[in-house]
Write a protein that holds these residues in place. Structure first.
Motif, PDB file in Angstrom:
ATOM      1  N   ASN A 115     -31.616  12.333 -15.586  1.00 50.37           N
ATOM      2  CA  ASN A 115     -31.174   9.951 -15.965  1.00 50.37           C
ATOM      3  C   ASN A 115     -33.133  10.499 -16.722  1.00 50.37           C
ATOM      4  OD1 ASN A 115     -34.285   9.902 -13.700  1.00 50.37           O
ATOM      5  ND2 ASN A 115     -32.208  10.306 -12.527  1.00 50.37           N
ATOM      6  N   GLU A 116     -33.133   8.822 -16.664  1.00 48.96           N
ATOM      7  CA  GLU A 116     -34.608   8.759 -17.565  1.00 48.96           C
ATOM      8  C   GLU A 116     -35.846   8.763 -16.564  1.00 48.96           C
ATOM      9  OE1 GLU A 116     -31.429   6.879 -16.450  1.00 48.96           O
ATOM     10  OE2 GLU A 116     -31.700   5.897 -18.470  1.00 48.96           O
ATOM     11  N   LYS A 117     -35.806   8.832 -15.316  1.00 51.90           N
ATOM     12  CA  LYS A 117     -37.622   9.330 -14.928  1.00 51.90           C
ATOM     13  C   LYS A 117     -37.196  11.108 -15.144  1.00 51.90           C
ATOM     14  CE  LYS A 117     -38.917  10.022  -9.722  1.00 51.90           C
ATOM     15  NZ  LYS A 117     -40.120   9.620 -10.078  1.00 51.90           N
ATOM     16  N   PRO A 145      -7.912   9.044 -17.083  1.00 56.59           N
ATOM     17  CA  PRO A 145      -8.186   9.426 -15.394  1.00 56.59           C
ATOM     18  C   PRO A 145      -7.743   8.266 -14.465  1.00 56.59           C
ATOM     19  CG  PRO A 145      -9.335  10.635 -17.089  1.00 56.59           C
ATOM     20  CD  PRO A 145      -9.481  10.171 -17.566  1.00 56.59           C
ATOM     21  N   HIS A 146      -9.150   7.161 -15.149  1.00 58.82           N
ATOM     22  CA  HIS A 146      -9.831   6.316 -13.780  1.00 58.82           C
ATOM     23  C   HIS A 146      -8.413   5.264 -14.214  1.00 58.82           C
ATOM     24  CE1 HIS A 146     -13.113   7.576 -15.515  1.00 58.82           C
ATOM     25  NE2 HIS A 146     -14.055   7.539 -15.756  1.00 58.82           N
ATOM     26  N   ALA A 147      -7.635   5.043 -15.172  1.00 59.20           N
ATOM     27  CA  ALA A 147      -6.530   4.016 -14.350  1.00 59.20           C
ATOM     28  C   ALA A 147      -5.896   4.331 -13.813  1.00 59.20           C
ATOM     29  CB  ALA A 147      -5.964   3.774 -16.121  1.00 59.20           C
ATOM     30  N   SER A 167     -21.185  11.426 -14.276  1.00 57.42           N
ATOM     31  CA  SER A 167     -22.934  11.463 -14.503  1.00 57.42           C
ATOM     32  C   SER A 167     -24.160  10.869 -14.128  1.00 57.42           C
ATOM     33  CB  SER A 167     -22.865  10.713 -16.037  1.00 57.42           C
ATOM     34  OG  SER A 167     -23.883  11.502 -16.537  1.00 57.42           O
ATOM     35  N   THR A 168     -23.276   9.140 -13.605  1.00 57.68           N
ATOM     36  CA  THR A 168     -23.873   8.471 -12.650  1.00 57.68           C
ATOM     37  C   THR A 168     -24.006   9.016 -11.339  1.00 57.68           C
ATOM     38  OG1 THR A 168     -22.789   6.370 -13.767  1.00 57.68           O
ATOM     39  CG2 THR A 168     -24.121   5.648 -12.141  1.00 57.68           C
ATOM     40  N   PHE A 169     -23.165   9.351 -10.820  1.00 59.62           N
ATOM     41  CA  PHE A 169     -23.408  10.406  -9.312  1.00 59.62           C
ATOM     42  C   PHE A 169     -25.391  11.001  -9.350  1.00 59.62           C
ATOM     43  CE2 PHE A 169     -23.214  13.464  -6.038  1.00 59.62           C
ATOM     44  CZ  PHE A 169     -23.034  12.304  -4.806  1.00 59.62           C
ATOM     45  N   ASP A 193     -15.077  12.321 -11.745  1.00 55.23           N
ATOM     46  CA  ASP A 193     -15.543  13.037 -11.998  1.00 55.23           C
ATOM     47  C   ASP A 193     -14.462  13.741 -13.141  1.00 55.23           C
ATOM     48  OD1 ASP A 193     -16.878  15.004 -12.996  1.00 55.23           O
ATOM     49  OD2 ASP A 193     -16.497  16.811 -11.754  1.00 55.23           O
ATOM     50  N   ASN A 194     -14.741  12.735 -14.383  1.00 55.58           N
ATOM     51  CA  ASN A 194     -14.181  12.857 -15.762  1.00 55.58           C
ATOM     52  C   ASN A 194     -14.771  14.363 -16.619  1.00 55.58           C
ATOM     53  OD1 ASN A 194     -16.116  11.855 -16.430  1.00 55.58           O
ATOM     54  ND2 ASN A 194     -15.109  10.243 -17.838  1.00 55.58           N
ATOM     55  N   LEU A 195     -15.740  14.908 -16.130  1.00 54.47           N
ATOM     56  CA  LEU A 195     -16.475  15.955 -16.171  1.00 54.47           C
ATOM     57  C   LEU A 195     -17.345  15.704 -17.439  1.00 54.47           C
ATOM     58  CD1 LEU A 195     -13.681  18.467 -16.021  1.00 54.47           C
ATOM     59  CD2 LEU A 195     -14.945  18.162 -14.973  1.00 54.47           C
ATOM     60  N   THR A 243     -19.937  12.982 -19.450  1.00 59.37           N
ATOM     61  CA  THR A 243     -20.605  11.199 -19.824  1.00 59.37           C
ATOM     62  C   THR A 243     -19.624  10.319 -20.765  1.00 59.37           C
ATOM     63  OG1 THR A 243     -22.194  12.415 -19.543  1.00 59.37           O
ATOM     64  CG2 THR A 243     -22.415  10.120 -19.520  1.00 59.37           C
ATOM     65  N   GLY A 244     -17.993   9.872 -20.589  1.00 59.71           N
ATOM     66  CA  GLY A 244     -17.771   9.224 -21.162  1.00 59.71           C
ATOM     67  C   GLY A 244     -18.253   8.315 -22.310  1.00 59.71           C
ATOM     68  N   MET A 245     -18.771   7.065 -21.535  1.00 62.41           N
ATOM     69  CA  MET A 245     -19.146   5.754 -21.360  1.00 62.41           C
ATOM     70  C   MET A 245     -19.696   5.796 -22.512  1.00 62.41           C
ATOM     71  SD  MET A 245     -19.168   2.262 -21.031  1.00 62.41           S
ATOM     72  CE  MET A 245     -19.568   1.665 -22.748  1.00 62.41           C
ATOM     73  N   THR A 246     -21.518   7.286 -23.122  1.00 63.38           N
ATOM     74  CA  THR A 246     -21.444   7.017 -24.470  1.00 63.38           C
ATOM     75  C   THR A 246     -20.967   8.164 -24.745  1.00 63.38           C
ATOM     76  OG1 THR A 246     -23.027   8.371 -22.990  1.00 63.38           O
ATOM     77  CG2 THR A 246     -23.608   6.187 -23.755  1.00 63.38           C
TER      78      THR A 246
HETATM   79  C1  TPP Z   1     -30.533   3.006 -16.078  1.00 64.29           C
HETATM   80  C2  TPP Z   1     -28.979   3.585 -17.472  1.00 64.29           C
HETATM   81  N1  TPP Z   1     -28.718   4.735 -17.970  1.00 64.29           N
HETATM   82  C3  TPP Z   1     -28.054   4.491 -19.223  1.00 64.29           C
HETATM   83  C4  TPP Z   1     -26.945   4.346 -19.181  1.00 64.29           C
HETATM   84  C5  TPP Z   1     -25.583   3.646 -19.840  1.00 64.29           C
HETATM   85  N2  TPP Z   1     -24.928   4.222 -19.556  1.00 64.29           N
HETATM   86  C6  TPP Z   1     -23.968   3.937 -19.100  1.00 64.29           C
HETATM   87  S1  TPP Z   1     -23.206   4.466 -18.105  1.00 64.29           S
HETATM   88  C7  TPP Z   1     -22.932   5.574 -18.725  1.00 64.29           C
HETATM   89  C8  TPP Z   1     -22.665   7.453 -17.785  1.00 64.29           C
HETATM   90  C9  TPP Z   1     -21.672   7.125 -17.425  1.00 64.29           C
HETATM   91  O1  TPP Z   1     -21.164   8.153 -17.290  1.00 64.29           O
HETATM   92  P1  TPP Z   1     -20.496   8.626 -16.068  1.00 64.29           P
HETATM   93  O2  TPP Z   1     -20.602   8.224 -14.982  1.00 64.29           O
HETATM   94  O3  TPP Z   1     -19.627   9.976 -16.305  1.00 64.29           O
HETATM   95  O4  TPP Z   1     -19.073   7.882 -16.974  1.00 64.29           O
HETATM   96  P2  TPP Z   1     -17.850   7.729 -17.943  1.00 64.29           P
HETATM   97  O5  TPP Z   1     -18.283   7.092 -18.724  1.00 64.29           O
HETATM   98  O6  TPP Z   1     -17.504   9.187 -18.221  1.00 64.29           O
HETATM   99  O7  TPP Z   1     -16.506   7.481 -16.322  1.00 64.29           O
HETATM  100  C10 TPP Z   1     -24.428   5.635 -19.434  1.00 64.29           C
HETATM  101  C11 TPP Z   1     -25.755   6.940 -19.095  1.00 64.29           C
HETATM  102  C12 TPP Z   1     -27.315   2.841 -18.842  1.00 64.29           C
HETATM  103  N3  TPP Z   1     -26.149   1.072 -18.801  1.00 64.29           N
HETATM  104  N4  TPP Z   1     -28.243   2.003 -17.900  1.00 64.29           N
END
Ligand code: TPP
Ligand code: SF4
Lengths: 190, 529
Positions: B57-59, B357-359, B426-428, B452-454, B456-459
């Protein structure tokens, strides 16, 4: 020389590839380039937009001002229509005709095309069909690029070279297929 | 000199490498992601073994970069604007410790919220931490700031430097003249007895006094900065303060030749002498800045000086990013009428990919709680946030990373039930684990779905450090083994998955359901390779 180009489509349609190829060709021709693109959220099947500016003079803004674009390049008719505010009164629209219907309230595509054709310089082509006949069903964006090549202040050969460079690492067959789609598009916009 | 076609992010990355960078630390986030992605594919970075893995994470990223600076080496830490909130503690305190090896904190803001929850402006953080802040106006300037300025100044003045980018610079390509790469400099050394980095009150007080004393130096840097420029103009009825890419829009509006004096700002704190000159010469001032009215507010002052115009006076819109048209309108230039968009054009919002998978997970959740009107689903940030939209309409919240679990807990504490948290892998690991511990400690009736889609999908599919190991992590956090379940979100397993969900929703303590199936996009990339 200056070309301000708006590119529009739906996520996954390859508009950024078109932009990258034109941008590369322009740079090889010694022009200045600015290309603003949308990454992230909007790429998942949503509307996608890029602004591409080419000029022999230094370019200031990364974005194109309303009513000043020379060309709108679109891979989807409603996405072309969404961008008409950008177009200069003397500008051209080149768009693929096939709609991507992934929303419940998608309008009648005939009405969309009719609206586009009200514009004096609109070219609406069935890029999928042309690509398929050219033996490259996945080359619709290269068909559109071929059609657009007639509207750019840029040498077609530089574009061909840029296509070759862009696809080179995928092998000669892929390069040839994309060049073929490009030529077919160029012919369609004659 | 070579010419390259660089995104603003890539210009930052190449500039940092050319300055002799030893490490880039980052957590992905639009529009900053391409900085580390570029370094990951750079040959120079590989040859020099520059650190280039994603952080959790950023920290973590911030503190790792501070550690590298402590060791006397040059480091950058990159994130999106809201990422700076997640590491604000490290950031604010790094201003107090000061830097040893050059330290650049690169933050990409997202005005208009193309891919974000808010449009906060990181320049306020620079001011808050009382450190210099750079705001490049072009890709070339971004390259030059990184390759020639930031690290040397950071070392010379002993301070971290904030570099603020905005979407239209980060994600716009332009020709950049690239210079030679400098070798990685020898580490800045310090005596082992140096206690700058020990923020015990006695030391911190001295450090803080020194930071306050440096403010004059930082102002002088801005005054002499090659990036701040006063451009003469004959028509002094209006003077313009234009920061970052706002400067380009101003010049574009006037066809490259502005008749008014323009103060271009790309470095903070504000250069007072230059500003004073503009204010004394011009009848009124228009502030053109991307993001929040940071400069405008300072110039207006608490008494709202009527000569100062910009976003707070409605001359420019209060919110959203600028564009050349909006800026031209602010100067009442003669402009063609913009045609209205045909009513045929409909919104086309982003959505989950076909086969995502989220759907399937959302369909299972919706079915499981169909007869539970008091159930609430707390969402989080990632592709799965799109579950808020039709056809799923499945989540009631999305606030900041990790908030699904903690909000579900708070709501459960207040009597909402079942309280369900939906969070990506990734968020977890970014920030969901502490909230899970709270649930375990208090035995809170919260059902946590880890999608868990293995990746960081969004980015765009970056590595995700805990992917595939969620069950073990949750067991380690103390979730009872019989309440850690795994499902495979596939249409054919719908009934089975609904049954698992209903069992865990009936349990009056914390449970975790890992919904594991790979993201369609990353799977496709692998298959292609
Ligand atoms: C503090 C912060 N850092 C980064 C982001 C950018 N960001 C949004 S969602 C995400 C990660 C998503 O990954 P995951 O939780 O695995 O979900 P997925 O998209 O794979 O379904 C990131 C890095 C954000 N919104 N806030
Ligand atoms: S990128 Fe992956 S996780 Fe995101 S919507 Fe598409 S399939 Fe789902």
């Amino acid at each position: 020389m200056k070309n301000d180009i708006v590119l529009a489509g739906v996520g996954g349609q390859g508009i950024l590839t078109i932009a990258a190829i034109i941008g590369k060709a322009a740079m090889d021709q010694g022009l200045n380039v600015k290309q603003s693109e949308v990454h992230g959220m909007s790429q998942r099947g949503g509307a996608v937009l890029a602004h591409l500016r080419l000029s022999s003079e230094p370019i200031l803004s990364d974005l194109i001002a309303a009513c000043t674009a020379d060309v709108i390049i679109a891979m989807e008719p409603m996405e072309a229509l969404r961008q008409v505010q950008s177009l200069s009164p003397s500008g051209a629209i080149i768009t693929a005709s096939k709609p991507i219907v992934n929303i419940p309230d998608y309008p009648e595509v005939e009405a969309v095309v009719a609206e586009l054709k009200k514009h004096p310089r609109a070219v609406v082509i069935d890029a999928d069909e042309i690509a398929a006949s050219a033996g490259n069903a996945r080359g619709s964006n290269m068909v559109i690029l071929g059609a657009v090549s007639r509207f750019l202040a840029m040498d077609a050969q530089t574009l061909r070279d840029a296509i070759t460079g862009f696809f080179a690492r995928k092998g000669d067959a892929v390069v040839a297929a994309n060049l073929k789609a490009f030529e077919a598009g160029r012919k369609a916009a004659e | 000199m070579a010419q390259r076609l660089f995104l603003g992010d890539e210009a930052v990355a190449q500039g940092a490498l050319d300055a002799g960078l030893s490490g880039c630390y980052a957590y992905p986030g639009t529009p900053s992601t391409e900085i580390l992605e570029y370094i990951q594919t750079s040959k120079l970075a590989a040859e020099r073994n520059v650190h280039r893995e994603w952080s959790t994470n950023e920290k973590a990223a911030m503190e790792e970069a501070i550690g590298m600076s402590f060791a006397g080496k040059r480091a950058i830490v990159c994130m999106k604007h809201v990422g700076l909130n997640a590491c604000a503690d490290g950031f604010m305190n790094a201003a107090v410790t000061g830097a040893r090896g050059g330290l650049a904190v690169v933050v990409a803001d997202d005005p208009s919220m193309h891919s974000s929850q808010n449009e906060q402006d990181s320049r306020y953080y620079g001011q808050f931490a009382m450190i210099p802040c750079l705001e490049p106006s072009s890709q070339q300037e971004a390259y030059e700031m990184m390759s020639k300025y930031v690290f040397g100044e950071s070392e010379a003045k002993g301070t971290p430097i904030l570099v603020r980018l905005t979407t239209r610079l980060s994600h716009s390509r332009a020709n950049v003249e690239v210079g030679e790469a400098s070798p990685i400099p020898a580490a800045v050394t310090a005596d082992a007895s140096d206690r700058h980095f020990v923020l015990l009150p006695a030391i911190a007080k001295k450090n803080y006094e020194r930071l306050c004393a440096k403010q004059g130096t930082f102002e002088a840097m801005s005054e002499e900065s090659p990036y701040n420029a006063y451009l003469e103009g004959a028509d002094k009825s209006v003077g313009i303060v234009a920061s970052g890419i706002g400067f380009n829009y101003v010049m574009e509006a006037f066809g490259g030749k502005c008749p008014h004096p323009v103060l271009k700002i790309s470095q903070y704190p504000l250069p007072k002498k230059k500003l004073a000159r503009l204010l004394s010469e011009c009848q009124s001032i228009v502030c053109v800045e991307e993001g929040m009215p940071f400069i405008e507010q300072q110039l207006r002052g608490p008494l709202a000086d009527p000569r100062i115009k910009g976003r707070l006076t409605g001359d420019l819109p209060r919110t959203g990013e600028l564009n050349p048209r909006l800026v031209a309108e602010a100067f009442h230039l003669d402009l063609p009428a913009v045609p209205v968009v045909s009513p045929l054009v409909k919104m086309r919002p982003p959505r989950l990919c076909d086969g995502c998978p989220h759907a399937d997970t959302y369909r299972a959740i919706n079915a499981a709680i169909a007869d539970m009107p008091n159930a609430r689903v707390f969402g989080d940030i990632g592709c799965y946030t799109l579950g808020a939209l039709p056809p799923y309409n499945a989540i009631s919240s999305c606030v900041d990373m990790g908030a699904s679990i903690t909000m579900a807990k708070g709501a459960a504490d207040a009597g909402i039930g079942p309280a369900i948290a939906v969070i990506g892998d990734s968020t977890f690991t970014h920030s969901g684990m502490p909230g899970t511990l709270d649930c375990v400690w208090e035995k809170s009736p919260v059902t946590i779905l880890i999608l868990d889609n293995l990746t960081t999908g969004m980015t765009g599919g970056q590595s995700s450090v805990g992917a595939g190991r969620m069950e073990a992590i949750c067991a380690g956090l103390g979730v009872e083994a019989e309440h850690i379940r795994t499902i495979v979100p596939l249409p054919g397993k719908h009934d089975e998955n609904v049954a698992v969900l209903r069992e865990e929703l009936a349990y009056a303590g914390p449970s975790v359901i890992v919904a594991r199936r790979e993201c369609i996009q990353t799977l496709r990339h692998k298959v292609k390779k």
